[in-house]
Design a protein around this motif. Structure first.
Motif, PDB file in Angstrom:
ATOM      1  N   GLU A  87       0.813  -1.204   0.000  1.00 35.96           N
ATOM      2  CA  GLU A  87       0.000   0.000   0.000  1.00 35.96           C
ATOM      3  C   GLU A  87       0.852   1.261   0.000  1.00 35.96           C
ATOM      4  O   GLU A  87       0.574   2.208  -0.728  1.00 35.96           O
ATOM      5  CB  GLU A  87      -0.937   0.009   1.216  1.00 35.96           C
ATOM      6  N   GLY A 141       0.923   3.792  -2.963  1.00 36.09           N
ATOM      7  CA  GLY A 141       0.515   5.146  -2.592  1.00 36.09           C
ATOM      8  C   GLY A 141       1.586   6.157  -2.976  1.00 36.09           C
ATOM      9  O   GLY A 141       1.307   7.194  -3.576  1.00 36.09           O
ATOM     10  N   ASN A 169      -8.762   1.809  -6.039  1.00 34.03           N
ATOM     11  CA  ASN A 169      -8.307   3.159  -5.742  1.00 34.03           C
ATOM     12  C   ASN A 169      -9.027   4.249  -6.509  1.00 34.03           C
ATOM     13  O   ASN A 169      -8.832   5.420  -6.259  1.00 34.03           O
ATOM     14  CB  ASN A 169      -6.808   3.276  -6.030  1.00 34.03           C
ATOM     15  N   LEU A 191      -7.047   8.697  -4.054  1.00 38.60           N
ATOM     16  CA  LEU A 191      -5.584   8.688  -4.004  1.00 38.60           C
ATOM     17  C   LEU A 191      -5.016  10.043  -4.407  1.00 38.60           C
ATOM     18  O   LEU A 191      -3.876  10.346  -4.161  1.00 38.60           O
ATOM     19  CB  LEU A 191      -5.045   7.611  -4.941  1.00 38.60           C
ATOM     20  N   LEU A 237      -2.593  13.065   1.064  1.00 35.11           N
ATOM     21  CA  LEU A 237      -1.747  11.901   0.834  1.00 35.11           C
ATOM     22  C   LEU A 237      -0.447  12.330   0.163  1.00 35.11           C
ATOM     23  O   LEU A 237       0.640  11.882   0.522  1.00 35.11           O
ATOM     24  CB  LEU A 237      -2.470  10.888  -0.052  1.00 35.11           C
TER      25      LEU A 237
END
Lengths: 385, 176
Positions: free
Chosen positions: A48, A52, B104, B109, B114
Motif C-alpha cells: 500500500e 501510494g 483506488n 488517491l 496523501l
C-alpha cells in the motif's frame, strides 16, 4: 514470523513489488504470505505504501494546465477562441476533416516541444572562481562584484570583466605559489607579472607566483588553458602539466588540454614549443597539436582551431558526438550530467554555447532530431523513443 | 460541478463544457491509466489522446450511462489494449493492476493530504535514498539499472530501498 527472517522477508517483499525477483523467491514469498499472518500484514503495508507513494509521485508530476494547453492548441482554435462559435458546425466539420491529419502531425511535433516545456527547470550552481594565496588567504573573484579591487596581505588584486591582474605588495612573498581555481560552469583570465595572459577553461587550476624568479617562468596547470606568452628569450616559460609533462616556450600562444590524463594535448597557434616528458622531447610547429600519453609517448597531428580553441569564445562544436564526449563539455560548463535510458541511440551534432542555458541546446536538438529528454534531479535523461 | 450539469453545459456551450469536463477528470483518469499501465508517459498519452478523440468525435453527446463510468471504462479499455500490445506481460500483474485500479479509483488517491504525506516521508530520507526510491517506483528500474544509473553497487540500492520502504510504511500507516 521469526525475527531472523524478518530482514530477509522485507527484502523479498521489496523485490516482489519492484518486480526484480526470481521465480523461486516469488513462490517462497507467496507461500509465506498465505501461511503467516504477520508476513501478510507486512506485505500489505509495504504494497500500500509503495503504490501510494507511486501514485502520489506520479500525480505530482502530472501538469494539468500544460496538458490542457497542448490539447486546446492541438485540436482546434474553437476551444480557445470564442468567435469560433459563429462558424457553422458543418463548415467546421469539413475544415476539421482537412485539418485533422495536419493536426495529428503537429501533435507529434508539439509533443517534443511541450513535454520539454513542462519539465522542471535545471538549476545552475553558482560556485565562484577562487584565488588561494600563499599567505593562506582565499579570495572569491566574482565577475559581478561591485568592488573590483581587493587588498590582500600579499598583493592588490584587480578583478575586472573576468580578468585578474595584481600588484605585489611585499617582495618576500613574490616567489611563492598561489592557486587560481576555476570551478565548473565558470571561466577566467589572468594576466601574470610578465604580461603573459592565460585563459582558463571551466574545471581548471593554475598555480603561479606573483613574480617569476631570475632564470625561468614556471606555472602549473590542471585542466585546460590557452596561453599567450610574452616574449623573453632569456627566461623560458614552462607550463608543467600533471607532473608528467613540461611545455617549454619562449614567446608564443598555445592551448594546453589536460582534462584527460592519458591524453594531454598541446596545440600551437604561433611561435614554437618544446615538449618534454621524462627525457623524451617533441618540437611543435604552429598549426600542429601534440598528444602525449604516459603509455604511448608523443604523437602529432594538425588541428582545427575552430574545434580546439572555440571554448575560449564559449562555444563547442559537436560532430556525431557520443554521450561521453557531450558529457565532458556539459559537465564542465553546466555541472549537469546527461544520461540516457538503456537503448537510447545517441549521436549528436550541433553547437553548444556556454552563455546560453543548456535547455536551449537540448530544445534545438529535439526540434531537429528525434531526441527526447526529461529533466530529473537536475540531470538530463535522454529517452529511448 | 455535477456530471449532469457538465453534460448540459456540453450541449449548451461545447467548448466551455469540455473544459470543465477536462478539469474535473484529467488527473483522476491519468492516475487510473498510470495504475494500469505502470508507465507515467504512456498514461498521460492515453488520457490526452482520449480527450482529443472525445472532442473530435463528439462522443460525449452519446453518453448513455453516467459520465464518470463512461470515462473510466473508456480509459480502462484503452489501457487494456495497450497492455495486450506489449510483447511481454504476465497475467498476474494485470489482474493485480485491475484490482488496484478499481480499489483506488474512488477513494481519493489524488488527495492532497496523501501527497503531502508522501512528500514528507520522502523529504525525511537522505538524498541518495530518496533518489533511488523515486527512480525505482516511477521508472520501474531493476536493481542493476538503478545501481548503474547512480554509480553504486546493487547492495547499496537494496539497503537504500529498504530504508525508504520502512520509512514509507511508517508514515503511511499513520496516515490511514
Amino acid at each position: 514470523m521469526k525475527n531472523i527472517l524478518k530482514e530477509n522477508i522485507e527484502q523479498l517483499i521489496i523485490d516482489y513489488l519492484i518486480g526484480d525477483i526470481t521465480d523461486e523467491d516469488r513462490v517462497l514469498l507467496e507461500r509465506l504470505i498465505s501461511e503467516d499472518e504477520e508476513v501478510k500484514e507486512l506485505y500489505q503495508q509495504s504494497r500500500e505504501s509503495f503504490l501510494g507513494a507511486k501514485a502520489a509521485l506520479f500525480l505530482k508530476q502530472v501538469d494539468q494546465h500544460a496538458a490542457w494547453d497542448k490539447l486546446s492548441k492541438t485540436i482546434t482554435p474553437s476551444l480557445e477562441v470564442k468567435t469560433a462559435k459563429t462558424i457553422h458546425f458543418k463548415k467546421w466539420l469539413v475544415a476539421a476533416s482537412i485539418l485533422l491529419p495536419l493536426a495529428m502531425v503537429s501533435i507529434f511535433i508539439a509533443r517534443n516541444y511541450f513535454s520539454n516545456k513542462q519539465q522542471p527547470q535545471l538549476t545552475y550552481k553558482n560556485e565562484k572562481v577562487k584565488l588561494f594565496l600563499a599567505s593562506g588567504e582565499s579570495i572569491a573573484l566574482d565577475r559581478t562584484a561591485k568592488n573590483k579591487t581587493v587588498n590582500t596581505n600579499m598583493a592588490v588584486l584587480h578583478n575586472e570583466q573576468g580578468t585578474l591582474q595584481y600588484e605585489l605588495k611585499d617582495q618576500k612573498d613574490a616567489l611563492s605559489y598561489n592557486t587560481l581555481v576555476v570551478p565548473r560552469t565558470k571561466d577566467y583570465k589572468i594576466k601574470l607579472s610578465d604580461g603573459t595572459e592565460v585563459w582558463l577553461n571551466s574545471d581548471s587550476e593554475l598555480r603561479f607566483p606573483l613574480e617569476f624568479n631570475a632564470d625561468q617562468r614556471v606555472v602549473y596547470l590542471k585542466g585546460e588553458a590557452f596561453f599567450k606568452v610574452t616574449k623573453n628569450p632569456k627566461k623560458p616559460f614552462i607550463v608543467k602539466v600533471n607532473e608528467s609533462l613540461d611545455v617549454q616556450v619562449l614567446g608564443t600562444s598555445f592551448n594546453v588540454n589536460s582534462y584527460a590524463s592519458n591524453a594531454l594535448k598541446v596545440a600551437l597557434v604561433e611561435g614554437s614549443v618544446k615538449l618534454n616528458s621524462k627525457g623524451e622531447e617533441s618540437l611543435l610547429k604552429p598549426g600542429f597539436m601534440a598528444t602525449y600519453s604516459p603509455a604511448g609517448g608523443f604523437s602529432q597531428s594538425t588541428f582545427d582551431d575552430q574545434l580546439v580553441l572555440s571554448w575560449m569564445r564559449g562555444i563547442y562544436f559537436f560532430n556525431n558526438a557520443n554521450l561521453n564526449e557531450i558529457n565532458e563539455i556539459v559537465q564542465r560548463w553546466y555541472d549537469v550530467k546527461i544520461m540516457a535510458e538503456p537503448g537510447a541511440d545517441i549521436s549528436i551534432s550541433g553547437a553548444i554555447e556556454k552563455d546560453k542555458p543548456l535547455e536551449e541546446f537540448l530544445q534545438n536538438l529535439s526540434a531537429t532530431s528525434q531526441l527526447k529528454y526529461k529533466v530529473k534531479e537536475n540531470n538530463i535523461i535522454i529517452l529511448n523513443k | 460541478m455535477d456530471d449532469i450539469l457538465i453534460l448540459e453545459q456540453l450541449e449548451a456551450d461545447e467548448a466551455k463544457g469540455f473544459k470543465i469536463l477536462f478539469d474535473k477528470y484529467y488527473k483522476s483518469l491519468c492516475l487510473q491509466a498510470f495504475i494500469l499501465l505502470d508507465n507515467s508517459e504512456e498514461a498521460e498519452d492515453v488520457v490526452q489522446t482520449f480527450f482529443l478523440k472525445l472532442w473530435q468525435e463528439k462522443q460525449y453527446l452519446q453518453i448513455e450511462t453516467s459520465l464518470k463510468s463512461y470515462l473510466k471504462s473508456a480509459i480502462r479499455n484503452t489501457c487494456l489494449n495497450k497492455i495486450k500490445q506489449r510483447k511481454t506481460y504476465s497475467e498476474g500483474s494485470m489482474e493485480d493492476a485491475y484490482l488496484i485500479a478499481d480499489e483506488n479509483s474512488d477513494n481519493g488517491l489524488e488527495d492532497k493530504e496523501l501527497q503531502i504525506q508522501v512528500e514528507n516521508a520522502l523529504n525525511s530520507l537522505p538524498e541518495q535514498c530518496r533518489n533511488i526510491f523515486i527512480t525505482v517506483t516511477l521508472e520501474n528500474k531493476k536493481y542493476q539499472e538503478a545501481a548503474d544509473q547512480f554509480g553504486v553497487s546493487i547492495n547499496t540500492v537494496k539497503t537504500q530501498l529498504k530504508r525508504a520502504f520502512s520509512k514509507m510504511r511508517e508514515q503511511m500507516i499513520g496516515f490511514k
